[in-house]
Design an enzyme around this catalytic site. Structure first.
Site, PDB file in Angstrom:
ATOM      1  N   ASP A  57       0.828  -1.205   0.000  1.00 51.19           N
ATOM      2  CA  ASP A  57       0.000   0.000   0.000  1.00 51.19           C
ATOM      3  C   ASP A  57       0.864   1.257   0.000  1.00 51.19           C
ATOM      4  O   ASP A  57       1.943   1.279   0.597  1.00 51.19           O
ATOM      5  CB  ASP A  57      -0.897  -0.019   1.248  1.00 51.19           C
ATOM      6  CG  ASP A  57      -2.034   0.972   1.164  1.00 51.19           C
ATOM      7  OD1 ASP A  57      -2.338   1.446   0.051  1.00 51.19           O
ATOM      8  OD2 ASP A  57      -2.621   1.281   2.219  1.00 51.19           O
ATOM      9  N   TRP A  59       2.863   7.940  -2.443  1.00 48.19           N
ATOM     10  CA  TRP A  59       4.277   8.195  -2.677  1.00 48.19           C
ATOM     11  C   TRP A  59       4.441   9.140  -3.874  1.00 48.19           C
ATOM     12  O   TRP A  59       5.239  10.087  -3.825  1.00 48.19           O
ATOM     13  CB  TRP A  59       4.997   6.869  -2.935  1.00 48.19           C
ATOM     14  CG  TRP A  59       6.480   6.973  -3.108  1.00 48.19           C
ATOM     15  CD1 TRP A  59       7.437   6.841  -2.137  1.00 48.19           C
ATOM     16  CD2 TRP A  59       7.180   7.215  -4.337  1.00 48.19           C
ATOM     17  NE1 TRP A  59       8.693   6.999  -2.672  1.00 48.19           N
ATOM     18  CE2 TRP A  59       8.561   7.231  -4.039  1.00 48.19           C
ATOM     19  CE3 TRP A  59       6.785   7.428  -5.649  1.00 48.19           C
ATOM     20  CZ2 TRP A  59       9.538   7.440  -5.000  1.00 48.19           C
ATOM     21  CZ3 TRP A  59       7.757   7.650  -6.621  1.00 48.19           C
ATOM     22  CH2 TRP A  59       9.113   7.652  -6.291  1.00 48.19           C
ATOM     23  N   HIS A 103       3.324   3.457  -8.832  1.00 51.46           N
ATOM     24  CA  HIS A 103       3.207   2.020  -9.095  1.00 51.46           C
ATOM     25  C   HIS A 103       4.477   1.482  -9.754  1.00 51.46           C
ATOM     26  O   HIS A 103       4.921   0.369  -9.442  1.00 51.46           O
ATOM     27  CB  HIS A 103       1.993   1.743  -9.979  1.00 51.46           C
ATOM     28  CG  HIS A 103       0.688   2.051  -9.307  1.00 51.46           C
ATOM     29  ND1 HIS A 103       0.325   1.486  -8.098  1.00 51.46           N
ATOM     30  CD2 HIS A 103      -0.352   2.857  -9.676  1.00 51.46           C
ATOM     31  CE1 HIS A 103      -0.874   1.927  -7.750  1.00 51.46           C
ATOM     32  NE2 HIS A 103      -1.297   2.758  -8.682  1.00 51.46           N
ATOM     33  N   ARG A 121     -11.153   1.980  -9.430  1.00 48.38           N
ATOM     34  CA  ARG A 121     -10.260   3.097  -9.716  1.00 48.38           C
ATOM     35  C   ARG A 121     -10.507   3.625 -11.124  1.00 48.38           C
ATOM     36  O   ARG A 121     -11.269   3.051 -11.894  1.00 48.38           O
ATOM     37  CB  ARG A 121      -8.804   2.650  -9.537  1.00 48.38           C
ATOM     38  CG  ARG A 121      -8.496   2.232  -8.106  1.00 48.38           C
ATOM     39  CD  ARG A 121      -7.035   1.939  -7.907  1.00 48.38           C
ATOM     40  NE  ARG A 121      -6.756   1.566  -6.523  1.00 48.38           N
ATOM     41  CZ  ARG A 121      -5.534   1.378  -6.028  1.00 48.38           C
ATOM     42  NH1 ARG A 121      -4.466   1.540  -6.809  1.00 48.38           N
ATOM     43  NH2 ARG A 121      -5.366   1.052  -4.756  1.00 48.38           N
ATOM     44  N   LEU A 173      12.342 -20.012  -3.675  1.00 46.22           N
ATOM     45  CA  LEU A 173      11.297 -19.142  -3.138  1.00 46.22           C
ATOM     46  C   LEU A 173      10.020 -19.390  -3.929  1.00 46.22           C
ATOM     47  O   LEU A 173      10.066 -19.546  -5.150  1.00 46.22           O
ATOM     48  CB  LEU A 173      11.690 -17.664  -3.267  1.00 46.22           C
ATOM     49  CG  LEU A 173      10.617 -16.630  -2.887  1.00 46.22           C
ATOM     50  CD1 LEU A 173      10.411 -16.613  -1.375  1.00 46.22           C
ATOM     51  CD2 LEU A 173      10.986 -15.233  -3.391  1.00 46.22           C
TER      52      LEU A 173
END
Length: 248
Positions: free
Chosen positions: A26, A31, A43, A77, A137
């Protein structure tokens, strides 16, 4: 990397290491706004933070990383922002495929793929296939994902099996529902992190986070990286997980 590999962590003997970390990424828009930039710039910077965290996870003992990339509610959005995000997903999958493979990351997508463009679905399937044999991972990316929708879809799948006579209704227990979720076969998160200071989980992994530790940090997602993740994991290690038991 399934649940069997996590059997050394039980309610009686919880691990102090967060093997599965889930993150609500988030703060990208804020930012950018604070810097007088368009939201999509945030983004794009957030994608750099994804790379940093993915690189750090194996070194910090994290074996599964689940990222909330796009929720079912994010369709509310603006058309411009949604189009920009979808293009960013496309670029990320194309650009990062080779690097993810080099780093031994297996990519798994969760969420409703039918709501996404055909070329995005094709890229997702290709990235999953390309990285399927990697084991350093497991990177789980939630796109067009909502926790309530996931649980409802799992219930429908089980109901159809019961109606077809494949399973008895009495066999629909917690384990059966867990296996029917998008995350079936994966361990539950040990730690859920949300960046930007917001303190809610926003319909993310509602079933899976029943016993997760929550951590809300002030960093906006583009500012979150290896050091911030290391601090969060150190704080997690100082907590006592009791799974409903009484502290001794």
């Amino acid at each position: 990397m399934g649940r069997a590999e996590f059997l050394d962590e039980t309610p009686e003997r919880p691990a102090k290491r967060a093997r599965h970390v889930a993150i609500i990424m988030d703060g990208n828009g804020r930012w950018a706004t604070r810097r007088g930039l368009p939201r999509l710039a945030g983004h794009r910077k957030g994608a750099d933070a994804v790379r940093s965290v993915v690189e750090a996870c194996p070194d910090l003992g994290v074996e599964v990383l689940t990222l909330y990339a796009f929720s079912t509610e994010n369709w509310k959005r603006s058309v411009e922002e949604i189009a920009g995000l979808m293009n960013l997903f496309r670029r990320y999958m194309r650009r990062e495929a080779a690097e993810l493979s080099r780093r031994g990351a297996r990519v798994v997508f969760i969420g409703d793929r039918e709501g996404l463009a055909p070329d995005i679905r094709e890229l997702m399937a290709g990235l999953e296939a390309q990285t399927a044999s990697n084991d350093r991972l497991t990177l789980v990316i939630a796109i067009n994902y909502g926790g309530r929708a996931e649980i409802a879809a799992a219930a429908r799948r089980l109901a159809k099996r019961a109606a077809a006579g494949e399973i008895e209704p009495e066999a629909v227990d917690e384990a059966a529902l867990d296996a029917a979720l998008d995350t079936g076969g994966l361990p539950d998160p040990d730690l859920l992190i949300r960046t930007s200071g917001e303190q809610r989980i926003s319909n993310f992994l509602l079933w899976q986070c029943a016993y997760a530790e929550f951590m809300f940090v002030d960093e906006l997602w583009p500012d979150f990286g290896r050091e911030a993740l290391a601090r969060a994991l150190a704080a997690y290690g100082a907590r006592e997980r009791r799974f409903g038991a009484v502290a001794i």
